[in-house]
Write a protein that holds these residues in place. Structure first.
Motif, PDB file in Angstrom:
ATOM      1  N   GLY A  87      -0.969  48.395  10.159  1.00  0.00           N
ATOM      2  CA  GLY A  87      -0.954  47.368   9.128  1.00  0.00           C
ATOM      3  C   GLY A  87      -1.110  45.948   9.649  1.00  0.00           C
ATOM      4  N   THR A  88      -1.231  45.781  10.957  1.00  0.00           N
ATOM      5  CA  THR A  88      -1.382  44.451  11.550  1.00  0.00           C
ATOM      6  C   THR A  88      -2.738  44.354  12.228  1.00  0.00           C
ATOM      7  OG1 THR A  88       0.993  44.288  11.947  1.00  0.00           O
ATOM      8  CG2 THR A  88      -0.409  42.807  13.198  1.00  0.00           C
ATOM      9  N   LYS A  89      -3.534  43.386  11.810  1.00  0.00           N
ATOM     10  CA  LYS A  89      -4.819  43.165  12.468  1.00  0.00           C
ATOM     11  C   LYS A  89      -4.591  42.473  13.802  1.00  0.00           C
ATOM     12  CE  LYS A  89      -8.371  42.714   8.937  1.00  0.00           C
ATOM     13  NZ  LYS A  89      -9.379  41.811   8.388  1.00  0.00           N
ATOM     14  N   ARG A  90      -5.419  42.843  14.757  1.00  0.00           N
ATOM     15  CA  ARG A  90      -5.420  42.168  16.047  1.00  0.00           C
ATOM     16  C   ARG A  90      -6.813  41.604  16.269  1.00  0.00           C
ATOM     17  NH1 ARG A  90      -1.628  45.699  15.579  1.00  0.00           N
ATOM     18  NH2 ARG A  90       0.275  45.584  16.812  1.00  0.00           N
ATOM     19  N   TYR A  91      -6.881  40.543  17.063  1.00  0.00           N
ATOM     20  CA  TYR A  91      -8.127  39.805  17.206  1.00  0.00           C
ATOM     21  C   TYR A  91      -8.528  39.671  18.666  1.00  0.00           C
ATOM     22  CZ  TYR A  91      -6.801  38.657  12.462  1.00  0.00           C
ATOM     23  OH  TYR A  91      -6.416  38.751  11.145  1.00  0.00           O
ATOM     24  N   GLU A  92      -9.844  39.638  18.867  1.00  0.00           N
ATOM     25  CA  GLU A  92     -10.418  39.385  20.186  1.00  0.00           C
ATOM     26  C   GLU A  92     -11.714  38.616  19.998  1.00  0.00           C
ATOM     27  OE1 GLU A  92     -11.813  42.847  22.350  1.00  0.00           O
ATOM     28  OE2 GLU A  92     -12.428  43.825  20.513  1.00  0.00           O
ATOM     29  N   LEU A  93     -12.072  37.856  21.015  1.00  0.00           N
ATOM     30  CA  LEU A  93     -13.340  37.133  20.957  1.00  0.00           C
ATOM     31  C   LEU A  93     -14.495  38.112  21.009  1.00  0.00           C
ATOM     32  CD1 LEU A  93     -12.814  34.019  23.251  1.00  0.00           C
ATOM     33  CD2 LEU A  93     -12.742  34.143  20.763  1.00  0.00           C
ATOM     34  N   ASN A  94     -15.566  37.743  20.374  1.00  0.00           N
ATOM     35  CA  ASN A  94     -16.759  38.577  20.316  1.00  0.00           C
ATOM     36  C   ASN A  94     -17.802  38.079  21.309  1.00  0.00           C
ATOM     37  OD1 ASN A  94     -18.473  40.570  19.382  1.00  0.00           O
ATOM     38  ND2 ASN A  94     -19.259  39.325  17.704  1.00  0.00           N
ATOM     39  N   ILE A  95     -17.359  37.763  22.526  1.00  0.00           N
ATOM     40  CA  ILE A  95     -18.306  37.255  23.523  1.00  0.00           C
ATOM     41  C   ILE A  95     -18.271  38.084  24.803  1.00  0.00           C
ATOM     42  CG2 ILE A  95     -18.314  34.899  22.643  1.00  0.00           C
ATOM     43  CD1 ILE A  95     -16.433  34.140  24.981  1.00  0.00           C
ATOM     44  N   SER A  96     -17.534  39.176  24.781  1.00  0.00           N
ATOM     45  CA  SER A  96     -17.469  40.009  25.976  1.00  0.00           C
ATOM     46  C   SER A  96     -18.553  41.084  25.905  1.00  0.00           C
ATOM     47  CB  SER A  96     -16.088  40.663  26.106  1.00  0.00           C
ATOM     48  OG  SER A  96     -15.862  41.543  25.034  1.00  0.00           O
ATOM     49  N   ILE A  97     -18.697  41.796  26.984  1.00  0.00           N
ATOM     50  CA  ILE A  97     -19.616  42.922  27.025  1.00  0.00           C
ATOM     51  C   ILE A  97     -19.188  43.921  25.957  1.00  0.00           C
ATOM     52  CG2 ILE A  97     -20.382  44.855  28.464  1.00  0.00           C
ATOM     53  CD1 ILE A  97     -19.812  43.018  30.902  1.00  0.00           C
ATOM     54  N   HIS A  98     -20.161  44.523  25.259  1.00  0.00           N
ATOM     55  CA  HIS A  98     -19.815  45.482  24.206  1.00  0.00           C
ATOM     56  C   HIS A  98     -18.897  46.564  24.767  1.00  0.00           C
ATOM     57  CE1 HIS A  98     -19.961  48.174  20.844  1.00  0.00           C
ATOM     58  NE2 HIS A  98     -20.176  49.137  21.709  1.00  0.00           N
ATOM     59  N   HIS A  99     -17.879  46.875  24.006  1.00  0.00           N
ATOM     60  CA  HIS A  99     -16.944  47.924  24.396  1.00  0.00           C
ATOM     61  C   HIS A  99     -16.366  48.572  23.148  1.00  0.00           C
ATOM     62  CE1 HIS A  99     -14.510  44.269  23.940  1.00  0.00           C
ATOM     63  NE2 HIS A  99     -13.581  45.088  23.445  1.00  0.00           N
ATOM     64  N   ASP A 100     -15.784  49.721  23.336  1.00  0.00           N
ATOM     65  CA  ASP A 100     -15.121  50.437  22.270  1.00  0.00           C
ATOM     66  C   ASP A 100     -13.640  50.540  22.607  1.00  0.00           C
ATOM     67  OD1 ASP A 100     -17.474  51.095  20.596  1.00  0.00           O
ATOM     68  OD2 ASP A 100     -18.111  52.208  22.358  1.00  0.00           O
TER      69      ASP A 100
END
Length: 150
Positions: A87-100
């Motif tokens: 129920g809690t969103k977490r955030y990361e920058l979208n500038i790193s190498i694509h990952h899953d």
């Protein structure tokens, strides 16, 4: 896993130019939220961003400001959100190498990974269905090694 090919100073400068060109205003709060996300090794919740701002930078960010800002960042494709099922969103920058991601349903641990075979297979599936693949998000839920050994 976060490996940025751009320094924070260059990233921030590019961000400010992009915001200005889009007709939006920048703020010191946006700068600090970006800085917190850039230097974090974790996927952060809005509450964690507020706490880091207070403890590390002595800045009092309101939780509503953080939610508005990360929503704005998502609309600009600068930030990605991740829901680990609690129920809690977490955030990361979208500038790193694509990952899953692999997420432990027991402790909430998030493991980032890349796999060329999976990437290739997705391309093949898209091609088979005459589908132009633009982006994807893969999240695998399970139990991490630490929790298995408890």
């Amino acid at each position: 896993m976060k490996r940025y090919e751009i320094s924070f100073e260059s990233f921030l400068s590019n961000f400010k130019k992009s915001v200005s060109k889009s007709g939006y205003k920048n703020s010191i709060q946006k700068d600090y939220i970006l800085k917190i996300l850039y230097f974090s090794d974790e996927h952060l919740s809005a509450e964690q961003i507020v706490n880091i701002a207070k403890s590390l930078y002595k800045i009092d960010l309101g939780i509503a400001t953080v939610y508005r800002t990360v929503k704005f960042f998502e609309s600009m494709n600068i930030v990605k959100s991740l829901d680990i099922g609690d129920g809690t969103k977490r955030y990361e920058l979208n500038i790193s190498i694509h990952h899953d991601h692999m997420i432990c349903t027991n402790c909430g641990k998030i493991i980032e990974f890349t796999d060329d075979l999976i990437e290739d297979q997705q391309e093949l599936v898209a091609k088979k269905h005459n589908f132009k693949l633009k982006d994807h998000i893969m999240t695998i839920y399970g139990i991490c090694e630490d929790c298995q050994n408890k």
